[in-house]
Design an enzyme around this catalytic site. Structure first.
Site, PDB file in Angstrom:
ATOM      1  N   GLY A  49       0.828  -1.201   0.000  1.00 44.82           N
ATOM      2  CA  GLY A  49       0.000   0.000   0.000  1.00 44.82           C
ATOM      3  C   GLY A  49       0.861   1.250   0.000  1.00 44.82           C
ATOM      4  O   GLY A  49       1.681   1.443   0.899  1.00 44.82           O
ATOM      5  N   CYS A  94      -8.181  14.059   0.967  1.00 45.53           N
ATOM      6  CA  CYS A  94      -7.950  15.338   1.635  1.00 45.53           C
ATOM      7  C   CYS A  94      -7.523  16.455   0.695  1.00 45.53           C
ATOM      8  O   CYS A  94      -8.068  17.567   0.747  1.00 45.53           O
ATOM      9  CB  CYS A  94      -6.879  15.184   2.708  1.00 45.53           C
ATOM     10  SG  CYS A  94      -7.017  13.704   3.709  1.00 45.53           S
ATOM     11  N   LYS A  97     -10.140  17.451  -2.069  1.00 45.29           N
ATOM     12  CA  LYS A  97     -11.289  17.968  -1.320  1.00 45.29           C
ATOM     13  C   LYS A  97     -11.046  19.393  -0.837  1.00 45.29           C
ATOM     14  O   LYS A  97     -11.887  20.282  -0.983  1.00 45.29           O
ATOM     15  CB  LYS A  97     -11.590  17.023  -0.156  1.00 45.29           C
ATOM     16  CG  LYS A  97     -12.680  17.444   0.809  1.00 45.29           C
ATOM     17  CD  LYS A  97     -12.173  18.250   1.988  1.00 45.29           C
ATOM     18  CE  LYS A  97     -11.120  17.550   2.801  1.00 45.29           C
ATOM     19  NZ  LYS A  97     -11.619  16.437   3.591  1.00 45.29           N
ATOM     20  N   ARG A 196     -11.774   1.681   0.236  1.00 46.71           N
ATOM     21  CA  ARG A 196     -12.485   2.211  -0.923  1.00 46.71           C
ATOM     22  C   ARG A 196     -13.959   2.372  -0.568  1.00 46.71           C
ATOM     23  O   ARG A 196     -14.472   1.734   0.361  1.00 46.71           O
ATOM     24  CB  ARG A 196     -12.317   1.272  -2.121  1.00 46.71           C
ATOM     25  CG  ARG A 196     -10.886   1.136  -2.622  1.00 46.71           C
ATOM     26  CD  ARG A 196     -10.347   2.390  -3.267  1.00 46.71           C
ATOM     27  NE  ARG A 196     -10.892   2.600  -4.592  1.00 46.71           N
ATOM     28  CZ  ARG A 196     -10.394   2.106  -5.723  1.00 46.71           C
ATOM     29  NH1 ARG A 196      -9.313   1.332  -5.671  1.00 46.71           N
ATOM     30  NH2 ARG A 196     -10.943   2.377  -6.881  1.00 46.71           N
ATOM     31  N   LEU A 329      -5.773  -9.974  -0.193  1.00 43.01           N
ATOM     32  CA  LEU A 329      -4.413 -10.099   0.343  1.00 43.01           C
ATOM     33  C   LEU A 329      -4.054 -11.521   0.746  1.00 43.01           C
ATOM     34  O   LEU A 329      -2.892 -11.793   1.043  1.00 43.01           O
ATOM     35  CB  LEU A 329      -4.235  -9.177   1.557  1.00 43.01           C
ATOM     36  CG  LEU A 329      -4.303  -7.670   1.311  1.00 43.01           C
ATOM     37  CD1 LEU A 329      -4.071  -6.916   2.617  1.00 43.01           C
ATOM     38  CD2 LEU A 329      -3.277  -7.246   0.270  1.00 43.01           C
ATOM     39  N   ALA A 374      -2.287   7.988  10.282  1.00 36.99           N
ATOM     40  CA  ALA A 374      -1.555   6.919   9.594  1.00 36.99           C
ATOM     41  C   ALA A 374      -0.072   7.243   9.494  1.00 36.99           C
ATOM     42  O   ALA A 374       0.786   6.370   9.691  1.00 36.99           O
ATOM     43  CB  ALA A 374      -2.144   6.705   8.198  1.00 36.99           C
ATOM     44  N   GLU A 505      -9.718  33.404  19.224  1.00 38.29           N
ATOM     45  CA  GLU A 505      -9.724  33.974  20.582  1.00 38.29           C
ATOM     46  C   GLU A 505     -11.020  33.678  21.324  1.00 38.29           C
ATOM     47  O   GLU A 505     -11.079  33.814  22.556  1.00 38.29           O
ATOM     48  CB  GLU A 505      -9.513  35.492  20.532  1.00 38.29           C
ATOM     49  CG  GLU A 505     -10.719  36.268  20.039  1.00 38.29           C
ATOM     50  CD  GLU A 505     -10.590  37.779  20.232  1.00 38.29           C
ATOM     51  OE1 GLU A 505     -10.051  38.194  21.275  1.00 38.29           O
ATOM     52  OE2 GLU A 505     -11.040  38.509  19.345  1.00 38.29           O
TER      53      GLU A 505
END
Length: 527
Positions: A49, A94, A97, A196, A329, A374, A505
């Protein structure tokens, strides 16, 4: 570290007794050297991966002298979307996006600029060029893919663009693009395959719908969009699509942002509704069919009344959860048996039930599905494997932000979770609505700008969780995350001098508790 060589002064002492690698490593550590034994394996570490966690682990391992291979292969989505090295975050998570979110913010700023005196020609005609946006986003992603490849080459990490699976506990078979097979062996193996999107078992889901795997490279403007699911991915996508000018409707099965503080989730949804996003609650999809004109007819059902509804959309985006990519796997061959129904690996730490097989990132059950988690876990694991490190990953008090039109940042416990753990009578919740200075000109909706601190009632009132809905929430919550790690109390927070005028603040001005019943609305920007 370096491999044990013929010149190593401890080589004979270690090897003549045929000691195991673990014993050898302990001996070398005791006598003051930091070398470890490569042995007869092709690699000291193989990572399956090439996402954030796997790459971080691989790079850190190389820094300590390990020989490392990374296997990564992207199976195209049902729509055919595929991408390069770097995992979900870089390619379909991320990064794209946040870029889409930023595009939406810029569009709003163009309209607001007029109120500040900017002369913007024909501001009413301002619209997004979807093709230009996706091209810019994809160009950035490809540049990151390239830099990642170069980085692996410079660090002498072997990159194998193949789908890895176990042949036996220490042997991995990589299936390459052309169908050929490549075998390699490794002393330690890290599973970092991520996940996924899940496709619901309804007619038309895989045939006609897209997911977050597809939206950032979609070849045509999405148009009127139905988003199925109200988790953070669904709400973020609905938010930026609506702000970019594409009508968005969201189906909410149970509650929005499950697992997050529900008061804050309600404010996020309320803000999205004021901006034009439509929400259907207690709704689950029934079917999606393609019409002759190319549009999609979606049907859904209210789970309480069983009443069915339908509407026509240009795009249906599924955001109904994710599963881990472990099915292919062949984990039993590696001795890994603790796997949840969603494919995620169940482990107390990163070590699986096979002593030499580890897992990091989204593939782990009941761990935050966040890139920085991760990365940090991967680095710590590599240090434990190859540098004698002892530090374990701390999965508590992880900060995160939902990049909806009005962002939501949080760290620590939600009010619901704090109540479950400590009891309502043991808590004190400080809260306030506030007025961001940047919302004054032009006058923007401030009804959902809100923050709270969930603390223990007993002095010194240690803070268990901080929650913030408002502009730049991610930037606000990051610094407070460090404070939570350090055990900040309400007394310390109240004695912190804020930076004025900022939205951050507002945390330093918290003084009204929910229990008091007092009005949490400010009298002025400086009250």
């Amino acid at each position: 570290m370096n491999p044990v060589s013929d010149s190593c002064p401890h080589r004979e002492a270690c090897c003549q007794f045929g000691r195991s690698d673990k014993i050898i490593y302990g001996f070398l550590k005791e006598v003051g050297t930091n070398v470890f034994v490569h042995g007869t394996y092709d690699y000291d570490l193989a990572v399956i991966g090439g996402g954030s966690g796997g790459l971080a682990c691989a790079k850190e391992a190389v820094n300590h002298g390990a020989r490392v291979a990374v296997l990564d292969y992207v199976t195209p989505s049902p729509l055919g979307s595929k991408w390069g090295l770097g995992g979900t975050c870089v390619n379909v998570g991320c990064i794209p996006k946040k870029l889409m979110h930023q595009a939406a913010i810029l569009g709003e700023s163009i309209h607001e600029a007029v109120a500040y005196g900017w002369e913007v020609p024909a501001v009413g005609d301002v619209k997004i060029n979807w093709s230009a946006l996706t091209e810019a986003v994809q160009n950035h992603i490809k540049s990151v893919n390239w830099v990642t490849r170069v980085d692996l080459r410079e660090k002498k990490i072997e990159y194998i663009n193949g789908l890895g699976s176990f042949k036996d506990p220490h042997t991995i078979v990589a299936t390459m693009k052309n169908g050929s097979k490549k075998e390699l062996t490794a002393r330690n193996i890290v599973i970092a395959v991520g996940g996924r999107p899940i496709y619901p078992d309804i007619p038309g889901a895989k045939e006609y719908c897209i997911t977050s795997d597809d939206i950032f490279s979609l070849a045509h403007p999405p148009g009127k969009t139905l988003v199925v699911g109200a988790g953070y991915i669904g709400l973020e996508c609905a938010g930026f699509l609506n702000s970019l000018g594409y009508s968005a409707t969201v189906l909410v099965r149970s509650v929005p942002l499950r697992g997050f503080d529900q008061q804050m989730a309600g404010l996020v949804v309320a803000e999205m509704e004021t901006r034009g996003v439509t929400f259907h609650r207690r709704a689950v999809p029934v079917s999606v069919e393609k019409m002759e004109n190319g549009q999609l007819k979606a049907r859904w059902m209210n789970t309480e009344t069983k009443e069915q509804s339908e509407d026509v959309f240009d795009t249906v985006l599924l955001a109904t959860g994710r599963y881990a990519l472990t099915a292919d796997l062949n984990l039993p061959a590696a001795g890994v048996g603790c796997v949840a129904p969603n494919g995620k690996i169940v482990a107390a730490t990163e070590q699986t039930d096979a002593p030499h097989v580890f897992a990091v990132g989204d593939v782990l059950q009941d761990r935050p599905e966040l890139t920085p988690v991760a990365i940090h876990a991967g680095r710590l694991l590599a240090r434990r494997l190859f540098a004698g490190g002892q530090q374990q990953m701390d999965y508590d008090n992880i900060a995160t932000t939902i990049f909806t039109p009005l962002e939501y940042g949080c760290v620590g416990l939600s009010e619901e979770e704090a109540t479950r753990r400590h009891g309502a009578d043991s808590l004190e919740v400080y809260h306030a609505f506030y007025k961001p200075t940047e919302f004054f000109i032009p006058q923007r909706n401030i009804r959902n700008c809100y923050l709270k601190a969930v603390a223990l009632r007993e002095a010194p009132q240690r803070i268990l969780g901080l929650h913030f809905v408002g502009p730049v929430a991610g930037e606000v919550i990051q610094g407070f995350a460090a404070a939570i790690k350090c055990g900040i109390t309400m007394e310390q927070l109240m004695n912190t001098v804020g930076i004025h005028p900022t939205v951050a603040e507002e945390f330093t001005r918290l003084n009204i508790t929910k229990r008091s019943g007092k009005d949490p609305n400010p009298a002025s920007c400086c009250s």
